[in-house]
Write a protein that holds these residues in place. Sequence first.
Motif, PDB file in Angstrom:
ATOM      1  N   GLN A   7       0.923  -1.436  -0.080  1.00 18.42           N
ATOM      2  CA  GLN A   7      -0.142  -0.035   0.153  1.00 18.42           C
ATOM      3  C   GLN A   7       0.866   1.090  -0.070  1.00 18.42           C
ATOM      4  O   GLN A   7       0.517   2.269  -0.583  1.00 18.42           O
ATOM      5  CB  GLN A   7      -0.941  -0.271   1.204  1.00 18.42           C
ATOM      6  CG  GLN A   7      -1.917  -1.154   1.193  1.00 18.42           C
ATOM      7  CD  GLN A   7      -1.492  -2.303   1.901  1.00 18.42           C
ATOM      8  OE1 GLN A   7      -0.299  -2.601   1.917  1.00 18.42           O
ATOM      9  NE2 GLN A   7      -2.410  -2.969   2.519  1.00 18.42           N
ATOM     10  N   SER A  14      -6.065   5.526   2.744  1.00 16.64           N
ATOM     11  CA  SER A  14      -6.800   4.910   3.662  1.00 16.64           C
ATOM     12  C   SER A  14      -7.483   3.878   2.995  1.00 16.64           C
ATOM     13  O   SER A  14      -8.207   2.856   3.749  1.00 16.64           O
ATOM     14  CB  SER A  14      -7.533   5.561   4.670  1.00 16.64           C
ATOM     15  OG  SER A  14      -8.613   6.437   3.728  1.00 16.64           O
ATOM     16  N   GLU A  15      -8.014   4.009   1.669  1.00 20.92           N
ATOM     17  CA  GLU A  15      -9.018   2.963   1.157  1.00 20.92           C
ATOM     18  C   GLU A  15      -8.244   1.727   0.970  1.00 20.92           C
ATOM     19  O   GLU A  15      -9.003   0.435   0.589  1.00 20.92           O
ATOM     20  CB  GLU A  15      -9.164   3.628  -0.156  1.00 20.92           C
ATOM     21  CG  GLU A  15      -8.328   3.281  -1.373  1.00 20.92           C
ATOM     22  CD  GLU A  15      -7.267   4.500  -1.310  1.00 20.92           C
ATOM     23  OE1 GLU A  15      -6.490   4.547  -2.226  1.00 20.92           O
ATOM     24  OE2 GLU A  15      -7.592   5.203  -0.537  1.00 20.92           O
ATOM     25  N   ALA A  16      -6.960   1.479   1.150  1.00 23.66           N
ATOM     26  CA  ALA A  16      -6.351   0.168   1.228  1.00 23.66           C
ATOM     27  C   ALA A  16      -5.754  -0.252   2.606  1.00 23.66           C
ATOM     28  O   ALA A  16      -5.063  -1.285   2.428  1.00 23.66           O
ATOM     29  CB  ALA A  16      -5.140   0.461   0.104  1.00 23.66           C
ATOM     30  N   ARG A  17      -6.397   0.045   3.481  1.00 22.16           N
ATOM     31  CA  ARG A  17      -5.996  -0.327   4.621  1.00 22.16           C
ATOM     32  C   ARG A  17      -6.406  -1.858   4.916  1.00 22.16           C
ATOM     33  O   ARG A  17      -7.677  -1.890   4.513  1.00 22.16           O
ATOM     34  CB  ARG A  17      -6.706   0.260   5.943  1.00 22.16           C
ATOM     35  CG  ARG A  17      -6.184   1.816   6.278  1.00 22.16           C
ATOM     36  CD  ARG A  17      -6.723   2.551   7.299  1.00 22.16           C
ATOM     37  NE  ARG A  17      -6.089   1.857   8.459  1.00 22.16           N
ATOM     38  CZ  ARG A  17      -5.719   1.994   9.498  1.00 22.16           C
ATOM     39  NH1 ARG A  17      -5.444   3.595   9.479  1.00 22.16           N
ATOM     40  NH2 ARG A  17      -5.267   1.423  10.489  1.00 22.16           N
ATOM     41  N   HIS A  20      -8.336  -2.527  10.688  1.00 21.18           N
ATOM     42  CA  HIS A  20      -9.029  -0.818  11.070  1.00 21.18           C
ATOM     43  C   HIS A  20      -9.122  -1.420  12.585  1.00 21.18           C
ATOM     44  O   HIS A  20     -10.200  -1.897  13.035  1.00 21.18           O
ATOM     45  CB  HIS A  20     -10.364  -0.723  10.336  1.00 21.18           C
ATOM     46  CG  HIS A  20     -10.322  -0.606   9.093  1.00 21.18           C
ATOM     47  ND1 HIS A  20     -10.105   0.657   8.461  1.00 21.18           N
ATOM     48  CD2 HIS A  20     -10.448  -1.574   8.012  1.00 21.18           C
ATOM     49  CE1 HIS A  20     -10.195   0.378   7.208  1.00 21.18           C
ATOM     50  NE2 HIS A  20     -10.304  -0.868   6.831  1.00 21.18           N
ATOM     51  N   TRP A  30      -9.028  -5.084   1.347  1.00 19.56           N
ATOM     52  CA  TRP A  30      -8.198  -4.633   0.160  1.00 19.56           C
ATOM     53  C   TRP A  30      -7.224  -5.752  -0.360  1.00 19.56           C
ATOM     54  O   TRP A  30      -6.689  -6.585   0.121  1.00 19.56           O
ATOM     55  CB  TRP A  30      -7.163  -3.549   0.640  1.00 19.56           C
ATOM     56  CG  TRP A  30      -6.386  -2.906  -0.738  1.00 19.56           C
ATOM     57  CD1 TRP A  30      -6.610  -2.039  -1.668  1.00 19.56           C
ATOM     58  CD2 TRP A  30      -5.035  -3.352  -0.945  1.00 19.56           C
ATOM     59  NE1 TRP A  30      -5.668  -1.894  -2.477  1.00 19.56           N
ATOM     60  CE2 TRP A  30      -4.647  -2.873  -2.098  1.00 19.56           C
ATOM     61  CE3 TRP A  30      -4.025  -4.249  -0.096  1.00 19.56           C
ATOM     62  CZ2 TRP A  30      -3.287  -2.813  -2.615  1.00 19.56           C
ATOM     63  CZ3 TRP A  30      -2.679  -4.520  -0.932  1.00 19.56           C
ATOM     64  CH2 TRP A  30      -2.447  -3.883  -2.046  1.00 19.56           C
TER      65      TRP A  30
END
Length: 54
Positions: A7, A14-17, A20, A30
């Motif tokens: 990443q 953050s879309e590829a975290r 969480h 992802w």
Amino acid sequence: MAIHPLQDVLGLGSEARMNHPGQPAGHWQWRFRWEQFEPRHQALLASFCALYGR
């Protein structure tokens, strides 16, 4: 040996975290696709390896 989070290499946000913290769901969503990897990413990894002697 060296480990570089893809990443970060790909410059994703953050879309590829993958994780969480503090959330009960939504982890590991992802997925890497080879179409995302470009020659500039190869050059970046090579420069990391040269810089750090890996």
